[in-house]
Structures are given as C-alpha cells and as structure tokens.
Design a protein around this motif. Sequence first.
Motif, PDB file in Angstrom:
ATOM      1  N   THR A   3     -98.039  48.225 -15.024  1.00 44.54           N
ATOM      2  CA  THR A   3     -97.597  46.856 -14.751  1.00 44.54           C
ATOM      3  C   THR A   3     -98.746  45.873 -14.873  1.00 44.54           C
ATOM      4  O   THR A   3     -98.608  44.794 -15.456  1.00 44.54           O
ATOM      5  CB  THR A   3     -96.987  46.778 -13.337  1.00 44.54           C
ATOM      6  N   ASP A   4     -99.917  46.242 -14.317  1.00 43.86           N
ATOM      7  CA  ASP A   4    -101.090  45.367 -14.404  1.00 43.86           C
ATOM      8  C   ASP A   4    -101.478  45.118 -15.859  1.00 43.86           C
ATOM      9  O   ASP A   4    -101.780  43.983 -16.252  1.00 43.86           O
ATOM     10  CB  ASP A   4    -102.275  45.976 -13.657  1.00 43.86           C
ATOM     11  N   ALA A   5    -101.501  46.175 -16.654  1.00 45.18           N
ATOM     12  CA  ALA A   5    -101.868  46.042 -18.068  1.00 45.18           C
ATOM     13  C   ALA A   5    -100.861  45.167 -18.804  1.00 45.18           C
ATOM     14  O   ALA A   5    -101.232  44.365 -19.672  1.00 45.18           O
ATOM     15  CB  ALA A   5    -101.973  47.415 -18.718  1.00 45.18           C
ATOM     16  N   MET A   6     -99.584  45.301 -18.471  1.00 42.78           N
ATOM     17  CA  MET A   6     -98.556  44.481 -19.106  1.00 42.78           C
ATOM     18  C   MET A   6     -98.744  43.007 -18.759  1.00 42.78           C
ATOM     19  O   MET A   6     -98.581  42.119 -19.609  1.00 42.78           O
ATOM     20  CB  MET A   6     -97.165  44.951 -18.669  1.00 42.78           C
ATOM     21  N   GLU A   7     -99.117  42.740 -17.514  1.00 44.84           N
ATOM     22  CA  GLU A   7     -99.340  41.355 -17.091  1.00 44.84           C
ATOM     23  C   GLU A   7    -100.545  40.756 -17.813  1.00 44.84           C
ATOM     24  O   GLU A   7    -100.511  39.583 -18.234  1.00 44.84           O
ATOM     25  CB  GLU A   7     -99.540  41.304 -15.573  1.00 44.84           C
ATOM     26  N   ILE A   8    -101.599  41.544 -17.962  1.00 53.80           N
ATOM     27  CA  ILE A   8    -102.795  41.060 -18.672  1.00 53.80           C
ATOM     28  C   ILE A   8    -102.476  40.820 -20.137  1.00 53.80           C
ATOM     29  O   ILE A   8    -102.882  39.815 -20.734  1.00 53.80           O
ATOM     30  CB  ILE A   8    -103.953  42.056 -18.500  1.00 53.80           C
ATOM     31  N   ASP A   9    -101.729  41.739 -20.746  1.00 56.57           N
ATOM     32  CA  ASP A   9    -101.322  41.596 -22.138  1.00 56.57           C
ATOM     33  C   ASP A   9    -100.535  40.292 -22.325  1.00 56.57           C
ATOM     34  O   ASP A   9    -100.800  39.518 -23.257  1.00 56.57           O
ATOM     35  CB  ASP A   9    -100.467  42.798 -22.544  1.00 56.57           C
ATOM     36  N   ALA A  10     -99.591  40.032 -21.414  1.00 56.15           N
ATOM     37  CA  ALA A  10     -98.784  38.810 -21.506  1.00 56.15           C
ATOM     38  C   ALA A  10     -99.649  37.567 -21.306  1.00 56.15           C
ATOM     39  O   ALA A  10     -99.463  36.545 -21.989  1.00 56.15           O
ATOM     40  CB  ALA A  10     -97.671  38.854 -20.465  1.00 56.15           C
ATOM     41  N   LEU A  11    -100.609  37.641 -20.386  1.00 57.13           N
ATOM     42  CA  LEU A  11    -101.499  36.516 -20.117  1.00 57.13           C
ATOM     43  C   LEU A  11    -102.312  36.155 -21.362  1.00 57.13           C
ATOM     44  O   LEU A  11    -102.397  34.982 -21.749  1.00 57.13           O
ATOM     45  CB  LEU A  11    -102.442  36.870 -18.968  1.00 57.13           C
ATOM     46  N   ASP A 190    -110.745  42.773 -16.615  1.00 61.08           N
ATOM     47  CA  ASP A 190    -110.136  43.994 -17.154  1.00 61.08           C
ATOM     48  C   ASP A 190    -110.378  44.125 -18.651  1.00 61.08           C
ATOM     49  O   ASP A 190    -110.132  43.199 -19.424  1.00 61.08           O
ATOM     50  CB  ASP A 190    -108.630  43.980 -16.858  1.00 61.08           C
ATOM     51  N   ARG A 191    -110.838  45.315 -19.080  1.00 60.79           N
ATOM     52  CA  ARG A 191    -111.163  45.558 -20.495  1.00 60.79           C
ATOM     53  C   ARG A 191    -109.926  45.473 -21.396  1.00 60.79           C
ATOM     54  O   ARG A 191    -110.031  45.187 -22.587  1.00 60.79           O
ATOM     55  CB  ARG A 191    -111.807  46.950 -20.613  1.00 60.79           C
ATOM     56  N   SER A 192    -108.747  45.707 -20.834  1.00 61.58           N
ATOM     57  CA  SER A 192    -107.537  45.678 -21.653  1.00 61.58           C
ATOM     58  C   SER A 192    -107.278  44.295 -22.250  1.00 61.58           C
ATOM     59  O   SER A 192    -106.633  44.170 -23.287  1.00 61.58           O
ATOM     60  CB  SER A 192    -106.318  46.134 -20.838  1.00 61.58           C
ATOM     61  N   ALA A 193    -107.804  43.247 -21.600  1.00 59.44           N
ATOM     62  CA  ALA A 193    -107.644  41.889 -22.137  1.00 59.44           C
ATOM     63  C   ALA A 193    -108.301  41.771 -23.504  1.00 59.44           C
ATOM     64  O   ALA A 193    -107.770  41.124 -24.417  1.00 59.44           O
ATOM     65  CB  ALA A 193    -108.238  40.874 -21.173  1.00 59.44           C
ATOM     66  N   LEU A 194    -109.453  42.415 -23.659  1.00 57.86           N
ATOM     67  CA  LEU A 194    -110.155  42.380 -24.940  1.00 57.86           C
ATOM     68  C   LEU A 194    -109.362  43.117 -26.010  1.00 57.86           C
ATOM     69  O   LEU A 194    -109.249  42.657 -27.149  1.00 57.86           O
ATOM     70  CB  LEU A 194    -111.547  43.002 -24.784  1.00 57.86           C
ATOM     71  N   ASN A 195    -108.788  44.245 -25.653  1.00 59.11           N
ATOM     72  CA  ASN A 195    -107.995  45.010 -26.620  1.00 59.11           C
ATOM     73  C   ASN A 195    -106.812  44.198 -27.144  1.00 59.11           C
ATOM     74  O   ASN A 195    -106.488  44.253 -28.340  1.00 59.11           O
ATOM     75  CB  ASN A 195    -107.501  46.311 -25.975  1.00 59.11           C
ATOM     76  N   THR A 196    -106.171  43.442 -26.269  1.00 64.76           N
ATOM     77  CA  THR A 196    -105.060  42.589 -26.705  1.00 64.76           C
ATOM     78  C   THR A 196    -105.561  41.453 -27.585  1.00 64.76           C
ATOM     79  O   THR A 196    -105.003  41.175 -28.655  1.00 64.76           O
ATOM     80  CB  THR A 196    -104.320  42.006 -25.484  1.00 64.76           C
ATOM     81  N   LEU A 197    -106.622  40.794 -27.127  1.00 63.13           N
ATOM     82  CA  LEU A 197    -107.170  39.644 -27.853  1.00 63.13           C
ATOM     83  C   LEU A 197    -107.468  39.982 -29.311  1.00 63.13           C
ATOM     84  O   LEU A 197    -107.156  39.204 -30.224  1.00 63.13           O
ATOM     85  CB  LEU A 197    -108.441  39.155 -27.152  1.00 63.13           C
TER      86      LEU A 197
END
Length: 427
Positions: A3-11, A190-197
């Motif tokens: 859920t956290d990763a999904m929220e960061i991805d959406a952000l 969170d590092r996942s933000a970079l992966n989405t970006l």
Amino acid sequence: MTTDAMEIDALVREIALDAREASLTLANVPTTQKNQAILRLADLIEENTDSLRKENAKDLAAAEDNGITQAMLKRLELSDRMISDMLAGARQVAALPDPLGELMETYNHPQGFKIEKVRVPIGVIGIIYESRPNVTIDCAILCLKSGNASILRGGKEAYYTNIALAKLVTQALEAYGLPPKASQFIPTKDRSALNTLLKLDQQIQCIIPRGGEGLIRFVSENSHIPVIKHFDGICTLYADKSLDIAQAKDIIVNSKCQKPGVCNAAENLLIHKEVANEALPQIAQALRTEGVGLRVDESARSILDNQGIDSTPATDEDWGTEYLDLILSVKVVDSIEEAIAFINQYGSSHSDCILTTDTDTAESFLSGVDSATVYWNVSTRFTDGFEFGLGAEIGISTDKLHARGPMGLRELCTYKFKIVGDGQIRT
C-alpha cells in the motif's frame, strides 16, 4: 506492491503530470516575471536563514548518528559560504540573458519562405542528487529561467533542508503568478519514488543525476528517459618540460588540495622526464606538506626516494581511480604525445590541464585531449557553472550529445524550427 509503495507511485505520477502541465505555461512566461520570482527567492532565503539552519541541524544530527564522513558532513552543512553562493547564484541567473526565443540560425528557402531555428525549453527536467542542499536552489532557478519545470529528488541526508528550501521556491513562484507546480520536491525518502520517476518518459523529457558514481550508474541503467551525466572526475595535470615550476606547483596543489572530495579535483599528475628530477621533488614536497599521499610509478619513486620523500608504488588501477581524497597518482612520461594518450585512456573526459610556457605544446594538448574542459596553466577546480559565468550549474556533462561541461541556461534548452511562408507548396 505494498500500500505504501502504491501511494508513493501515485504521488510521483501526480507530480510528473502537474509538472508537465506547468511546463507548457512556463515556456511562454515573460522574462521579467521569471527574474522577479528568482530575485524574490533570493530574498526569501536571506529572510529565512535562521529557520533554514534549524532544519539543516536536523539533517546534520541524523547524518552524524549514521556515521557519515566528515567530508560528507561538510557538503551537507548549510554554511555561510553555501548561503552566500546560493544568493549570488540566484541574482546572477536573474541578470543573465534569457535564452528562450534566441535565433540560432535562419535560412531563406528558394521558394520564398523563411526557416528559423530558435531556442525553446526542454520541458520537464528531473534532477536526482545527493547531500548538497544548494543543488535544490541551483536547479530550481536554472530550470525556471530557461522555462523548464523541475522535479527535484534530493538525498535523504539533506531531506529537511531540501523541504524547507523547496517551500521557499514555491512561495517565490506564487508571489509573481507563476505555476506553483513548476518546481516540485518529491517529499519522501523512499527509494521506490526514484524507480517510478525514471519510468515516466511521457511527462519528463530529461533526467540529470548529480552525485557519486553508484547513483549515476543506477539512474543510467534504469531510466526510460534520456540522462545527461558524468560518472566520475578523473582529472589529470600534465607538467610539461617547458613549465614554470613555481606556478605549476601552486596550480597542482590547488587542483588537488583546495577541495579534494569533488569531481574537478586532480587525481593524476604526469610530469615530463626532462624536468622530473628538478621539478618533481619540489612539487611532491609541497603536496606532502598538505597531507597528500603519493602513488607513483618506478621513475617517480626513484626520484623521490633520492630526496627522502615518502611515496607508494602505483598500480594500473590507480591511474583510473577517483580518490576524492588527499591522494594523487604520479607518473613520469616521455612526451606530450604519451601524456595525451594516457589521459584519453585513463581519464573520464571531465577536466584536464597542461602546465607549460610553450604555446605550440599547449595547443597540441588542448586539441588532443578528448575532455569536456581542458586547461592551460589554470587549476581544474574552476570547472563550475558559477565560475564559468553561468550563474549556477545544473550539473556537469561528459557526454557528447547535446550538452558538455558545466550546464547552464543554454544547455537546458533544445530548439524548434519556425517556418513562415505565403502559400508555398512542394512539387
């Protein structure tokens, strides 16, 4: 995906969409309006110095708890010098000519219509960087002046400082009616933000990473978006047989010691065999006085041993190593040709210098070394956007496509062709 990763991805996706929309507006904003916002930002930084330092203190305390090196702590600290440089950079960028709309070329077609090549913004630029909080301001003002929206992804070490600076950028934009989403900081560690970006190639046109080689390689290998970069700074000084020893010594010491943990600091010293016996001991002693460890080839070691100057044998690996520390590799060479070949083999195409009083030799070096910046009797430490009169820099590129060396306003532009006619058709 959690859920956290999904929220960061959406952000991050929302930030990118907002940036794309803002970029279309920003591309057509009058120069005066952009300059007013940049100058207001400088005033806001000055007015909020105390609160900025409080946020920076949080980052410094966390960094010390995590065992960060003293060199990295220095880069993280919002010092008087850093604040002064940010203010000077902002005011200088505001004073620079606006590159947008600049006529680069014109061509009158035989059929009577005109073709013009003009500068325009790239669009949305993502900047990924590590500990230095001044990068937040440098990148925001350069992108704003060049009509680009910016998405800033700073390192976790400077998180609180960056958040505070980014809020001031937003205030400056709003004060002069500019889109507040034209410069956005990604508010998560969170590092996942970079992966989405790095996958949002429909909204973001360019990625510029600033930091260590590990970060830059990760970005280059994982980005779906074009990346402008340099991996490392293996900068070499060549002391020619016609050098002025006293001048050369000062330049070498400055290039290595003035700030050893940066990409434009020298890592290798080459010295011509005809002056090695006379010049090398003087240069080496000056470097040792500054605490520099010397890693040397056999010829250099023999000379230094005779003078009682400590050194360590170099390995092939040393010639291509970016130490970012008070360590310098030293090699005696037979000729200018050997020096150029060495630099083109082991260097990183960043910044290299010849120390000589001979004009022809210097010109051979400046033409033959395949680097973004080449120097003649000048410290490599000057490879910097502010020092080059660009106001600030968004990064340094060792690539050869589009931008090379310190990147300022013009390097943040692309171009379009405008064709104006009166009914012409192609037959």
